[in-house]
Each structure stands twice: as structure tokens, then as C-alpha cells.
Design an enzyme around this catalytic site. Structure first.
Site, PDB file in Angstrom:
ATOM      1  N   ARG A   1      33.886  53.342  27.468  1.00  0.00           N
ATOM      2  CA  ARG A   1      32.902  53.925  28.279  1.00  0.00           C
ATOM      3  C   ARG A   1      31.417  54.180  27.335  1.00  0.00           C
ATOM      4  O   ARG A   1      30.730  55.284  27.926  1.00  0.00           O
ATOM      5  CB  ARG A   1      33.346  55.172  29.018  1.00  0.00           C
ATOM      6  CG  ARG A   1      34.279  54.600  30.104  1.00  0.00           C
ATOM      7  CD  ARG A   1      34.993  55.916  30.725  1.00  0.00           C
ATOM      8  NE  ARG A   1      36.245  55.172  31.613  1.00  0.00           N
ATOM      9  CZ  ARG A   1      37.083  56.110  32.017  1.00  0.00           C
ATOM     10  NH1 ARG A   1      37.295  57.391  31.687  1.00  0.00           N
ATOM     11  NH2 ARG A   1      38.141  55.628  32.973  1.00  0.00           N
TER      12      ARG A   1
ATOM     13  N   ARG B   1      43.131  61.095  31.117  1.00  0.00           N
ATOM     14  CA  ARG B   1      43.201  59.599  31.669  1.00  0.00           C
ATOM     15  C   ARG B   1      44.668  59.404  31.926  1.00  0.00           C
ATOM     16  O   ARG B   1      44.828  58.495  33.027  1.00  0.00           O
ATOM     17  CB  ARG B   1      42.836  58.544  30.635  1.00  0.00           C
ATOM     18  CG  ARG B   1      41.243  58.763  30.433  1.00  0.00           C
ATOM     19  CD  ARG B   1      40.557  58.024  29.335  1.00  0.00           C
ATOM     20  NE  ARG B   1      39.484  58.074  29.197  1.00  0.00           N
ATOM     21  CZ  ARG B   1      38.469  57.857  28.164  1.00  0.00           C
ATOM     22  NH1 ARG B   1      39.049  57.230  27.421  1.00  0.00           N
ATOM     23  NH2 ARG B   1      37.260  58.064  28.128  1.00  0.00           N
TER      24      ARG B   1
ATOM     25  N   LYS C   1      27.900  64.452  29.333  1.00  0.00           N
ATOM     26  CA  LYS C   1      29.010  63.946  29.346  1.00  0.00           C
ATOM     27  C   LYS C   1      29.356  63.039  28.020  1.00  0.00           C
ATOM     28  O   LYS C   1      28.938  61.931  28.113  1.00  0.00           O
ATOM     29  CB  LYS C   1      29.728  63.301  30.589  1.00  0.00           C
ATOM     30  CG  LYS C   1      31.329  62.961  30.481  1.00  0.00           C
ATOM     31  CD  LYS C   1      31.621  62.654  31.889  1.00  0.00           C
ATOM     32  CE  LYS C   1      33.162  62.154  31.792  1.00  0.00           C
ATOM     33  NZ  LYS C   1      33.272  61.427  33.412  1.00  0.00           N
TER      34      LYS C   1
ATOM     35  N   CYS D   1      36.219  55.806  38.398  1.00  0.00           N
ATOM     36  CA  CYS D   1      36.860  55.238  37.560  1.00  0.00           C
ATOM     37  C   CYS D   1      38.505  55.436  37.987  1.00  0.00           C
ATOM     38  O   CYS D   1      39.414  54.354  37.826  1.00  0.00           O
ATOM     39  CB  CYS D   1      36.927  55.930  36.138  1.00  0.00           C
ATOM     40  SG  CYS D   1      37.128  57.742  36.325  1.00  0.00           S
TER      41      CYS D   1
ATOM     42  N   GLU E   1      19.057  63.789  28.927  1.00  0.00           N
ATOM     43  CA  GLU E   1      19.940  63.680  30.190  1.00  0.00           C
ATOM     44  C   GLU E   1      19.718  64.998  30.999  1.00  0.00           C
ATOM     45  O   GLU E   1      19.922  64.965  32.239  1.00  0.00           O
ATOM     46  CB  GLU E   1      21.532  63.698  29.617  1.00  0.00           C
ATOM     47  CG  GLU E   1      21.810  62.423  28.994  1.00  0.00           C
ATOM     48  CD  GLU E   1      22.142  61.260  29.858  1.00  0.00           C
ATOM     49  OE1 GLU E   1      21.776  61.635  31.191  1.00  0.00           O
ATOM     50  OE2 GLU E   1      22.261  59.858  29.455  1.00  0.00           O
TER      51      GLU E   1
ATOM     52  N   CYS F   1      33.572  53.653  35.478  1.00  0.00           N
ATOM     53  CA  CYS F   1      32.877  54.503  36.324  1.00  0.00           C
ATOM     54  C   CYS F   1      31.754  53.854  37.236  1.00  0.00           C
ATOM     55  O   CYS F   1      31.035  54.600  37.854  1.00  0.00           O
ATOM     56  CB  CYS F   1      32.468  55.674  35.779  1.00  0.00           C
ATOM     57  SG  CYS F   1      33.547  56.449  34.580  1.00  0.00           S
TER      58      CYS F   1
ATOM     59  N   SER G   1      41.026  68.157  29.084  1.00  0.00           N
ATOM     60  CA  SER G   1      42.641  67.902  28.798  1.00  0.00           C
ATOM     61  C   SER G   1      43.123  68.166  27.441  1.00  0.00           C
ATOM     62  O   SER G   1      44.395  68.763  27.205  1.00  0.00           O
ATOM     63  CB  SER G   1      42.889  66.830  29.548  1.00  0.00           C
ATOM     64  OG  SER G   1      42.418  65.633  28.683  1.00  0.00           O
TER      65      SER G   1
ATOM     66  N   TYR H   1      42.119  74.156  32.664  1.00  0.00           N
ATOM     67  CA  TYR H   1      43.484  73.844  33.054  1.00  0.00           C
ATOM     68  C   TYR H   1      44.313  75.161  32.862  1.00  0.00           C
ATOM     69  O   TYR H   1      45.537  75.296  33.258  1.00  0.00           O
ATOM     70  CB  TYR H   1      44.381  72.687  32.401  1.00  0.00           C
ATOM     71  CG  TYR H   1      43.381  71.140  32.846  1.00  0.00           C
ATOM     72  CD1 TYR H   1      43.628  70.608  33.875  1.00  0.00           C
ATOM     73  CD2 TYR H   1      42.569  70.911  31.836  1.00  0.00           C
ATOM     74  CE1 TYR H   1      43.006  69.514  34.335  1.00  0.00           C
ATOM     75  CE2 TYR H   1      41.743  69.606  32.058  1.00  0.00           C
ATOM     76  CZ  TYR H   1      41.946  68.968  33.340  1.00  0.00           C
ATOM     77  OH  TYR H   1      41.286  67.842  33.608  1.00  0.00           O
TER      78      TYR H   1
ATOM     79  N   LYS I   1      30.510  68.653  28.894  1.00  0.00           N
ATOM     80  CA  LYS I   1      31.845  68.078  28.844  1.00  0.00           C
ATOM     81  C   LYS I   1      31.997  67.145  27.708  1.00  0.00           C
ATOM     82  O   LYS I   1      31.340  66.133  27.546  1.00  0.00           O
ATOM     83  CB  LYS I   1      32.326  67.302  30.051  1.00  0.00           C
ATOM     84  CG  LYS I   1      33.752  66.791  30.162  1.00  0.00           C
ATOM     85  CD  LYS I   1      34.292  66.307  31.478  1.00  0.00           C
ATOM     86  CE  LYS I   1      35.360  65.565  31.397  1.00  0.00           C
ATOM     87  NZ  LYS I   1      35.922  64.745  32.300  1.00  0.00           N
TER      88      LYS I   1
ATOM     89  N   CYS J   1      33.526  60.185  41.145  1.00  0.00           N
ATOM     90  CA  CYS J   1      33.247  59.102  40.142  1.00  0.00           C
ATOM     91  C   CYS J   1      34.208  57.919  40.734  1.00  0.00           C
ATOM     92  O   CYS J   1      34.946  58.002  41.862  1.00  0.00           O
ATOM     93  CB  CYS J   1      33.918  59.503  38.814  1.00  0.00           C
ATOM     94  SG  CYS J   1      33.319  58.572  37.332  1.00  0.00           S
TER      95      CYS J   1
END
Length: 329
Positions: free
Chosen positions: A221, A209, A199, A122, A237, A130, A278, A317, A252, A120
Site C-alpha cells: 500500500r 490485517r 496514515k 480493503c 495531507e 483500499c 494493533s 484495543y 495512525k 474503506c
């Protein structure tokens, strides 16, 4: 059959019996651990909104890799935090960009580790979007087709650095086709594409971020990431990405979109990936630190739910902790 002939509790009487009839399992082989690689030396900086997750410089990265490998995790997803940014994200596709150097470092230390490169712009653009931005009288517009050129260059540079899988996360139209064509042209015909196919423009990305230093400097976005209200659009998509040559399909975020995971699983034979993002991580960590919940139980239940919905792989994570818990440690 109904009660009293059917007594469903017969199959729940002991842990051993429950194990025999358990329909869904999570394995360490299902887990992908994200890594944030940054410029500098001696950096091991905890991300404030993501306790237990760190920025790593190249000279400290071995510590994190050893921890991941010792947990039995076989794949990492690499994000880069560069020191310089510009309007088109040049450092995203430089030979000595932070992601490219990070990939080479990982492969030199752990040649068998599967290295997935997030593709990406960004983190690398000074505006935080992005893609390539054009200013107009009415504001700013993300130029889809100009962005594809930059993204394709980024993917090729990551493959040249040694990435095993390219994972484009930009949500530009045609990004899988552009990257596939560029990879094939440069001889990387066997490098798979793990497409961030679905996404959403989600509020669950806030801590990321901060971690990636990628907050948009203006606007948002929503003109390229998906409306969280839409499911049929998600299928469109995904269908486009399949036709363009994607090897994996990703959804996501995870928790609020498990219905989308199930829809993709029911329609496509490709491996389905879900990103346990996150804020999903941060919420569990924050509550666990307050003693409000059992972190281990919550995490393993969440990952099981993602697998039950149809995911083959989970980016999380929690990966290191989950891997050890799954192995009884």
C-alpha cells in the site's frame, strides 16, 4: 533559577502533590474502542495475534457492547469482516452489509453510544487494496478517482444505517471532499468526518490485517499510504483534509509518530485523534504474558504520552482495561 534556589523535587514529594501539578490527564471520555463484526452465528473468536480482542457475530455482539458500556466508554469504531468479496468491494456499501447491520444492532441496543464507521474497501475487495484496481502491462494501479465513488457510496450507506461519525481510512486523494459532498447531497450535513488524515505505510498493522482479513493479495500500500520517513508531507495531507471539510484529524499509527501528532496539534484547532494500533497492542500483551512488564503501568503511560503529544481522542484495543484502570478498578 538554578540549584540550590530551584529544587524541582519540591513538587514531587507525595502522590497528592504530584496530582495537584499534573499537566496531562487521560479520561475514559478520551477512549474509543474498536469492534470487529463478522458474518455467522455464535461467533466469539479470539484473534490470535491480539489476545483479548475478538471477532463478534451480530448475535454475540451484545456481550461485547455490554462490557464496553459498563467500562464507561462512549464510542466504538466498527470494522466489518464480510463473507463475500469482489473486485470493487460491493459489500462495503450494500444496505445489508456486515458493517451496516452491525451499526444498526449497536444503535438498537445502545442508542447513545457514538458509533464511528471505518470507511474503506480493503476488507471487502478480493485483492485487499483500499480502492479500485486496474490491471496494466506494468502491473496493477489503484484508480484514485474511481475509488472515490465507491468510498462515497460506502459512507452514505453507513450514515443511513445510523453511523454517528464517518471515518475514512483509505488515503485516496480527495476522499474527504468526495465523502462530504455525498453525505451533504443525501441530507447528512451534520454527520462529521473523522479523517485518517495521516496514515503511514507501517509495519505496525500486521495483527490488524489478520483481524480484518485485509492483507493485500499482491504488492503493498505504499503508493497511497505515507512513507514513514516524511513529516512535511503529513502536514500537506492534513491541510488538504482541513480544506475539504474534515471534522477530526487522525494520525495512525501512534507510538512512532507522536511528533506528527504534536505538529498537527500546533497547527490546527480541530480535534486530533491518534490510533494506538494493533502491533502496539500486541507487543505489550505479549510481553505482559511473559511477565516482562507491568501491563497496566505501560498502557497508562503510553496513553498519557499520546495525550501529552496533543491527542484529544485515542483509539485503542486497550480501551476496556484502560477505562477500568483509570476508574480505579
Amino acid at each position: 533559577m538554578a540549584y540550590p534556589i530551584a529544587r524541582h523535587r519540591r513538587l514531587r514529594g507525595s502522590e497528592a502533590l504530584r496530582g495537584l501539578v499534573r499537566e496531562t490527564g487521560v479520561s475514559v471520555n478520551d477512549l474509543i474502542a474498536p469492534i470487529f463484526v463478522t458474518e455467522g452465528e455464535g461467533v466469539q473468536e479470539e484473534i490470535s495475534s491480539m489476545p483479548g480482542v475478538y471477532h463478534w457475530s451480530l448475535d454475540t455482539l451484545e456481550k461485547e457492547l455490554a462490557d464496553i458500556a459498563s467500562a464507561g466508554i462512549k464510542a466504538v469504531l466498527v470494522f466489518g469482516v464480510p463473507s463475500t468479496k469482489d473486485a470493487i468491494g460491493t459489500s462495503a456499501f450494500e444496505e445489508n452489509g456486515i458493517v451496516q447491520r452491525g451499526i444498526r444492532k449497536i444503535k438498537s441496543l445502545y442508542p447513545d453510544m457514538v458509533v464511528i464507521a471505518d470507511t474503506c474497501l480493503c476488507q471487502f475487495t478480493d485483492h485487499g487494496h483500499c480502492g479500485v484496481v486496474h490491471r496494466t502491462d506494468g502491473g496493477a494501479v489503484i484508480d484514485n478517482d474511481a475509488s472515490l465513488e465507491m468510498l462515497a457510496k460506502t459512507a452514505v450507506s453507513q450514515a443511513k444505517a445510523g453511523a454517528d461519525i464517518i471515518a475514512p481510512s483509505n488515503m485516496m486523494d480527495g476522499f474527504v471532499a468526495a465523502i462530504r459532498e455525498a453525505l451533504d447531497r443525501e441530507g447528512f450535513v451534520n454527520t462529521p468526518i473523522m479523517s485518517y488524515a495521516v496514515k503511514f505505510a507501517s509495519a505496525y498493522y500486521g495483527p490488524f490485517r489478520e483481524a480484518a482479513h485485509s492483507t493485500p493479495q499482491f504488492g503493498d500500500r505504499r503508493t497511497y499510504q505515507m512513507d514513514p520517513a516524511n513529516a512535511r508531507e503529513a502536514l500537506r495531507e492534513a491541510s488538504s483534509d482541513v480544506e475539504e471539510g474534515a471534522d477530526f484529524l487522525m494520525v495512525k499509527p501512534g507510538l512512532a509518530y507522536l511528533d506528527i501528532v504534536r505538529m498537527l496539534r500546533d497547527r490546527y484547532e480541530l480535534p486530533i485523534v491518534v490510533y494506538n494500533v494493533s502491533a502496539e497492542y500486541a507487543m505489550v500483551k505479549a510481553a505482559a504474558m511473559q511477565g516482562w512488564l507491568d501491563e497496566r503501568a505501560i498502557v497508562l503511560e503510553t496513553l498519557t504520552g499520546m495525550k501529552r503529544a496533543g491527542a484529544d481522542l485515542i483509539i485503542t484495543y486497550h480501551a476496556k482495561d484502560a477505562a477500568r484502570w483509570l476508574q480505579g478498578n
